[in-house]
Scaffold this motif. Structure first.
Motif, PDB file in Angstrom:
ATOM      1  N   VAL A 108       1.603  -0.378   2.703  1.00 64.43           N
ATOM      2  CA  VAL A 108       0.777  -1.131   1.764  1.00 64.43           C
ATOM      3  C   VAL A 108       1.722  -1.770   0.757  1.00 64.43           C
ATOM      4  O   VAL A 108       2.478  -1.071   0.068  1.00 64.43           O
ATOM      5  CB  VAL A 108      -0.252  -0.231   1.069  1.00 64.43           C
ATOM      6  N   VAL A 109       1.677  -3.093   0.672  1.00 63.30           N
ATOM      7  CA  VAL A 109       2.586  -3.849  -0.185  1.00 63.30           C
ATOM      8  C   VAL A 109       1.788  -4.471  -1.327  1.00 63.30           C
ATOM      9  O   VAL A 109       0.856  -5.247  -1.094  1.00 63.30           O
ATOM     10  CB  VAL A 109       3.306  -4.958   0.614  1.00 63.30           C
ATOM     11  N   LEU A 110       2.153  -4.132  -2.551  1.00 61.09           N
ATOM     12  CA  LEU A 110       1.513  -4.716  -3.734  1.00 61.09           C
ATOM     13  C   LEU A 110       2.481  -5.716  -4.348  1.00 61.09           C
ATOM     14  O   LEU A 110       3.582  -5.344  -4.781  1.00 61.09           O
ATOM     15  CB  LEU A 110       1.162  -3.635  -4.757  1.00 61.09           C
ATOM     16  N   VAL A 111       2.074  -6.982  -4.383  1.00 55.04           N
ATOM     17  CA  VAL A 111       2.937  -8.042  -4.911  1.00 55.04           C
ATOM     18  C   VAL A 111       2.675  -8.228  -6.408  1.00 55.04           C
ATOM     19  O   VAL A 111       1.552  -8.519  -6.822  1.00 55.04           O
ATOM     20  CB  VAL A 111       2.697  -9.366  -4.163  1.00 55.04           C
ATOM     21  N   SER A 112       3.703  -8.019  -7.196  1.00 54.22           N
ATOM     22  CA  SER A 112       3.676  -8.239  -8.647  1.00 54.22           C
ATOM     23  C   SER A 112       2.474  -7.595  -9.334  1.00 54.22           C
ATOM     24  O   SER A 112       1.765  -8.254 -10.105  1.00 54.22           O
ATOM     25  CB  SER A 112       3.706  -9.746  -8.940  1.00 54.22           C
TER      26      SER A 112
ATOM     27  N   LEU B  44       4.064   3.128   0.344  1.00 57.46           N
ATOM     28  CA  LEU B  44       3.728   2.176  -0.723  1.00 57.46           C
ATOM     29  C   LEU B  44       4.969   1.372  -1.080  1.00 57.46           C
ATOM     30  O   LEU B  44       6.033   1.937  -1.363  1.00 57.46           O
ATOM     31  CB  LEU B  44       3.208   2.914  -1.951  1.00 57.46           C
ATOM     32  N   ARG B  45       4.818   0.045  -1.094  1.00 60.46           N
ATOM     33  CA  ARG B  45       5.923  -0.850  -1.427  1.00 60.46           C
ATOM     34  C   ARG B  45       5.483  -1.792  -2.546  1.00 60.46           C
ATOM     35  O   ARG B  45       4.394  -2.369  -2.481  1.00 60.46           O
ATOM     36  CB  ARG B  45       6.357  -1.661  -0.193  1.00 60.46           C
TER      37      ARG B  45
ATOM     38  N   VAL C 180      -0.802  -6.553   2.796  1.00 61.86           N
ATOM     39  CA  VAL C 180      -0.240  -7.153   1.586  1.00 61.86           C
ATOM     40  C   VAL C 180      -1.340  -7.570   0.613  1.00 61.86           C
ATOM     41  O   VAL C 180      -2.267  -8.304   0.987  1.00 61.86           O
ATOM     42  CB  VAL C 180       0.625  -8.386   1.944  1.00 61.86           C
ATOM     43  N   PHE C 181      -1.213  -7.124  -0.639  1.00 62.62           N
ATOM     44  CA  PHE C 181      -2.164  -7.456  -1.700  1.00 62.62           C
ATOM     45  C   PHE C 181      -1.433  -8.195  -2.815  1.00 62.62           C
ATOM     46  O   PHE C 181      -0.287  -7.879  -3.150  1.00 62.62           O
ATOM     47  CB  PHE C 181      -2.794  -6.189  -2.275  1.00 62.62           C
TER      48      PHE C 181
END
Length: 243
Positions: free
Chosen positions: A5-9, A31-32, A108-109
């Motif tokens: 799970v990638v959280l962008v900014s 978690l990234r 990606v979120f």
């Protein structure tokens, strides 16, 4: 499933902690964080994570989305909006077989206030859209919970096919090479290149290339450059003529 799970900014510690808790609820543990705008180990984040504190503390931080996706073979972006030049978002259940068949998928979120921007979605092979009522804005943790449920817990299990797909780093390098080649031969110019490359991305991403196939494609691009350079050195206008 090895789902990242990638959280962008992400902007607030509480949202990161809540997202970690949602991941643990659904069985995701990778978690990234891409360029977070807060301390993901802030006391508020740890408090909101509850029993997912270990997951939160093991989260990896990356400077760019490309870095975060480098070892993934499938990236699924999330968006509630229809974007020009990009494929429309699909219902999560329709993507479940694709995600479960991948060896190393990523979800990606985007940032809480804007969601993913177009340049982020370009790096995702498919886009998922959570069906909602008229009010489509979801809290980050709610979105993580819903989509992780669909991919990890929802529906019948799908037997994963044995396959090896090129990583996103392989594909991004190939797309950079393709852009250079398109401009070299006059297929596009600097103004139109981004739009043109989006169309090529959509087509080639659907192919789910293997590492060998991405190398094969780049070999073709190298041959194109060699031919153009050879024609230029020979000064033969016929060889360098554009179709």
């Amino acid at each position: 499933m090895n789902l990242a799970v990638v959280l962008v900014s992400p902007k607030t510690p509480g949202n990161i902690g809540s997202a970690a808790r949602a991941m643990l609820n659904m069985g995701a543990r990778d978690l990234r964080l891409v360029a977070p705008r807060c301390d993901h180990l802030d006391s508020q984040s740890v408090a909101m994570a509850v029993h997912a504190e270990d997951l939160l503390r093991s989260a990896r931080v990356y400077p760019t989305l490309r870095d975060a996706l480098a070892d993934r073979d499938l990236s699924v972006g999330t968006s509630a909006r229809v974007r020009a030049d990009l494929p429309p978002g699909r219902h999560p259940a329709t993507l479940r077989p694709l995600v479960r068949a991948a060896a190393a998928p990523a979800l990606v979120f985007g940032p809480e206030e804007t969601g993913l921007i177009n340049s982020d979605l370009e790096q995702c092979q498919v886009t998922v859209r959570i069906p909602t009522g008229d009010y489509a804005s979801l809290n980050l943790a709610q979105a993580v919970l819903l989509v992780c449920y669909e991919f990890l817990q929802g529906g019948d299990e799908v037997t994963a096919a044995e396959r090896k797909t090129a990583t996103r780093e392989d594909m991004e390098a190939m797309y950079g090479h393709l852009r250079e080649t398109m401009q070299l031969i006059g297929y596009t110019d600097a103004v139109r290149a981004r739009h043109t490359l989006r169309l090529w991305r959509a087509m080639l991403d659907r192919a789910l290339m293997s590492p060998a196939e991405s190398r094969l494609f780049r070999g073709f691009l190298r041959q194109v450059k060699w031919k153009v350079d050879s024609a230029a050195r020979a000064g033969d206008p016929a060889d360098a003529e554009q179709p």
